[in-house]
Scaffold this motif. Structure first.
Motif, mmCIF file in Angstrom:
data_model
loop_
_atom_site.group_PDB
_atom_site.id
_atom_site.type_symbol
_atom_site.label_atom_id
_atom_site.label_comp_id
_atom_site.label_asym_id
_atom_site.label_seq_id
_atom_site.Cartn_x
_atom_site.Cartn_y
_atom_site.Cartn_z
ATOM 1 N N PHE A 74 -2.691 13.990 -0.631
ATOM 2 C CA PHE A 74 -2.554 15.026 -1.659
ATOM 3 C C PHE A 74 -1.504 14.597 -2.671
ATOM 4 C CE2 PHE A 74 0.758 16.049 1.366
ATOM 5 C CZ PHE A 74 1.786 16.633 0.632
ATOM 6 N N ILE A 75 -1.510 15.242 -3.830
ATOM 7 C CA ILE A 75 -0.530 14.927 -4.866
ATOM 8 C C ILE A 75 0.708 15.775 -4.627
ATOM 9 C CG2 ILE A 75 -0.046 14.945 -7.356
ATOM 10 C CD1 ILE A 75 -3.114 14.662 -7.762
ATOM 11 N N THR A 76 1.873 15.126 -4.616
ATOM 12 C CA THR A 76 3.130 15.829 -4.392
ATOM 13 C C THR A 76 3.249 17.034 -5.332
ATOM 14 O OG1 THR A 76 4.172 13.740 -3.758
ATOM 15 C CG2 THR A 76 5.644 15.558 -4.325
ATOM 16 N N GLY A 77 3.583 18.178 -4.762
ATOM 17 C CA GLY A 77 3.712 19.395 -5.569
ATOM 18 C C GLY A 77 2.535 20.341 -5.423
ATOM 19 N N MET A 78 1.475 19.891 -4.753
ATOM 20 C CA MET A 78 0.303 20.754 -4.558
ATOM 21 C C MET A 78 0.621 21.924 -3.626
ATOM 22 S SD MET A 78 -3.174 18.558 -4.022
ATOM 23 C CE MET A 78 -4.255 18.135 -5.377
ATOM 24 N N LYS A 79 -0.011 23.058 -3.902
ATOM 25 C CA LYS A 79 0.148 24.231 -3.041
ATOM 26 C C LYS A 79 -0.911 24.226 -1.934
ATOM 27 C CE LYS A 79 2.411 27.034 -6.558
ATOM 28 N NZ LYS A 79 2.378 28.249 -7.394
ATOM 29 N N ILE B 243 0.847 -1.206 0.000
ATOM 30 C CA ILE B 243 0.000 0.000 0.000
ATOM 31 C C ILE B 243 0.877 1.249 0.000
ATOM 32 C CG2 ILE B 243 -1.693 1.345 1.311
ATOM 33 C CD1 ILE B 243 -2.701 -1.432 2.434
ATOM 34 N N ARG B 244 1.852 1.283 0.908
ATOM 35 C CA ARG B 244 2.724 2.458 1.006
ATOM 36 C C ARG B 244 3.546 2.660 -0.263
ATOM 37 N NH1 ARG B 244 3.825 0.984 6.230
ATOM 38 N NH2 ARG B 244 5.829 0.150 5.577
ATOM 39 N N SER C 191 3.185 5.896 -2.810
ATOM 40 C CA SER C 191 4.331 6.753 -3.134
ATOM 41 C C SER C 191 4.634 6.741 -4.635
ATOM 42 C CB SER C 191 5.558 6.270 -2.351
ATOM 43 O OG SER C 191 6.704 6.988 -2.709
ATOM 44 N N LEU C 192 4.489 5.571 -5.260
ATOM 45 C CA LEU C 192 4.791 5.411 -6.685
ATOM 46 C C LEU C 192 3.957 6.357 -7.544
ATOM 47 C CD1 LEU C 192 6.439 3.524 -8.670
ATOM 48 C CD2 LEU C 192 4.357 2.162 -8.854
ATOM 49 N N ILE C 193 2.717 6.542 -7.162
ATOM 50 C CA ILE C 193 1.809 7.405 -7.922
ATOM 51 C C ILE C 193 2.101 8.885 -7.660
ATOM 52 C CG2 ILE C 193 -0.630 8.096 -8.046
ATOM 53 C CD1 ILE C 193 -1.404 5.225 -7.877
ATOM 54 N N GLY C 194 2.899 9.151 -6.627
ATOM 55 C CA GLY C 194 3.211 10.554 -6.312
ATOM 56 C C GLY C 194 2.269 11.134 -5.282
ATOM 57 N N LEU C 195 1.712 10.256 -4.430
ATOM 58 C CA LEU C 195 0.820 10.723 -3.366
ATOM 59 C C LEU C 195 1.611 10.923 -2.075
ATOM 60 C CD1 LEU C 195 -2.288 8.415 -3.952
ATOM 61 C CD2 LEU C 195 -1.892 10.729 -4.791
ATOM 62 N N ALA C 196 1.154 11.837 -1.258
ATOM 63 C CA ALA C 196 1.772 12.105 0.042
ATOM 64 C C ALA C 196 0.661 12.420 1.039
ATOM 65 C CB ALA C 196 2.771 13.250 -0.072
ATOM 66 N N THR C 197 1.029 12.604 2.305
ATOM 67 C CA THR C 197 0.037 12.788 3.368
ATOM 68 C C THR C 197 0.346 14.029 4.204
ATOM 69 O OG1 THR C 197 -0.211 10.375 3.533
ATOM 70 C CG2 THR C 197 -1.069 11.692 5.361
#
Length: 366
Positions: A298-303, A273-274, A278-284
Motif C-alpha cells: 500500500f502507499i504510505t498514508g492510506m486509510k 528491491i527494499r 521504500s523510496l517510492i513511499g510503499l509499505a506492507t
C-alpha cells in the motif's frame, strides 16, 4: 499498485546485467495474474523476514509475498535531451516511472570499454543528471512566460506557480536537480504538478567487481558515489551485477551458501528491491489466517478502507472496521488470541491510517 522504479545508466555500467538478474529472480506469475509484463518490466517479490516469521507462527496452507516492478529504461548518451541516440525514448520512459535507480560503474575492467574512455562514476552521474535537468529546463521555460503574465494580473495560483518556476529555473541554471530545491509544503504541491524528471527520488546503485563485493568500503569509486549521494540525501546500494545474475538462479540453502562464500549476508538485489520500494513511499501490511498468510503493498498514508480495497473493491465499499495488531505485538504474544487477550488487537475505523507491519482482518458488509 502499479508504481515502478526505473533503472537507468550509461552504456556498459552493468544496467542490463542487473535487469537480467531482476527478471531471473522474478515473482511467480501464477500469483500475479493481473500483471501484463512488457519486455522491459521485471516483477520481483519483495523480501520480508516478517512474512517468514508470520508463516512459522500461523502455519498457513500457503504464503504469498507482495511484488514490485522495475522498468528497464532505454540507454542514454550525452545529448539525450536533444534527441541524441535513444534520447526521446529514454525521456518518455523515465516520465512513466516513480523513482530512479541509477546504476553507476565502480569497477575497472580492460575487457569492458567505458563510453567516455575511463571509469569516473561522478562524471557518469552528472551526464545523466544534466540531460534530465536540460529536459526539465525546457518544460519550465515553455510554461514560465504564460504564468508570468497571469501572475502580473494578481492571479493567486499563477503568483504561487511563477515563484516555484523561478526557483526551479535558478536551480537548473546552476545544474541542480529539482529535488535539491528547498520548497515549502505548499510549493512542493505546486512543483509536483509540473511532473518534472529531476523531482523523482533517486537511489544510486554502485556496481563493483566480484572481488570487491565483500569489502565495498575499500573501493574509492564507491566512496565518491557515497559522498555525492550524501549531498543529495540519497541512498547508495552496492552490488555486483554479475554476481546478482548468478544468485538469481539459486534458491534456499544453495543461495545462502553462495552468499557466505562471497562474504556477504544478503544479496544486493534484495537490498535494492527494499530500498526502491521504500523510496517510492510503499509499505506492507499483512493478512494472516490458516488458509493464507499474505503481504499486501500500500502507499504510505492510506486509510484502512483504501487498504481494504487493495484486496477487493467490495472490502472498501462495505468497510465496517479493521481488526488490527502490529507485527511486533503479534510476534511477542505468540498467537492472535494471546495478542487479543493482552489488549493488543485494536478495532480501527474509516479514518485509521494503516502502518507498515500492521496485521489486519477487515470486517465488511455489502
Amino acid at each position: 499498485m502499479a508504481l515502478t522504479a526505473g533503472i537507468v545508466g550509461l552504456p556498459n555500467v552493468g544496467k542490463s546485467t542487473l535487469f537480467n538478474a531482476i527478471t531471473q529472480a522474478g515473482a511467480e506469475s501464477a500469483n500475479y495474474p493481473f500483471c501484463t509484463i512488457d519486455p522491459n518490466v521485471g516483477i520481483v517479490e519483495v523480501p520480508d523476514h516478517r512474512l517468514t516469521k508470520l508463516t512459522e507462527l500461523v502455519q498457513p496452507k500457503k504464503t504469498v509475498p507482495t511484488a514490485f516492478e522495475f522498468t528497464d529504461i532505454a540507454g542514454i548518451v550525452k545529448g539525450a535531451s536533444k534527441g541524441e541516440g535513444l534520447g526521446n525514448k529514454f525521456l518518455s520512459h523515465i516520465r512513466q516511472v516513480d523513482a530512479i535507480c541509477h546504476v553507476v560503474r565502480c569497477f575497472a575492467d580492460e575487457n569492458i570499454t567505458h563510453v567516455s574512455g575511463k571509469v569516473d562514476p561522478i562524471s557518469d552521474i552528472e551526464v545523466i543528471n544534466l540531460e534530465l535537468i536540460l529536459a526539465d529546463m525546457e518544460s519550465v521555460e515553455k510554461r514560465i512566460g504564460r504564468v508570468e503574465k497571469l501572475s502580473k494580473q494578481k492571479d493567486k495560483d499563477a503568483v504561487a506557480e511563477f515563484e516555484v518556476l523561478s526557483m526551479l529555473r535558478d536551480a537548473f541554471e546552476q545544474e541542480k536537480p529539482a529535488r535539491a530545491v528547498e520548497f515549502t509544503e505548499e510549493q512542493k504541491k505546486v512543483a509536483k504538478m509540473l511532473h518534472l524528471l529531476t523531482l523523482k527520488p533517486v537511489l544510486y546503485v554502485a556496481n563493483v567487481s566480484e572481488d570487491e563485493i565483500a569489502n565495498p568500503a575499500d573501493n574509492e569509486y564507491v566512496q565518491k558515489v557515497r559522498e555525492f549521494a550524501a549531498a543529495e540525501n540519497a541512498e547508495v546500494i552496492v552490488i555486483c551485477a554479475k554476481v546478482e545474475e548468478e544468485i538469481a538462479e539459486l534458491e534456499g540453502e544453495e543461495k545462502q551458501m553462495f552468499l557466505e562464500e562471497l562474504g556477504i549476508e544478503e544479496s544486493g538485489l534484495d537490498q535494492l528491491i527494499r530500498a526502491a520500494y521504500s523510496l517510492i513511499g510503499l509499505a506492507t501490511y499483512f493478512t494472516a489466517g490458516v488458509q493464507e498468510v499474505r503481504a499486501w503493498t500500500f502507499i504510505t498514508g492510506m486509510k484502512a478502507p483504501q487498504c481494504a480495497g487493495i484486496i477487493h473493491t467490495d472490502f472498501e465499499r462495505g468497510f465496517i472496521r479493521a481488526e488490527t495488531v502490529s507485527y511486533d505485538d503479534l510476534l511477542a504474544a505468540g498467537s492472535y488470541n494471546a495478542a487479543k487477550e493482552a489488549g493488543k488487537v485494536r478495532l480501527e475505523g474509516k479514518e485509521y491510517i494503516v502502518k507498515d507491519g500492521d496485521v489486519i482482518h477487515f470486517r465488511f458488509n455489502v
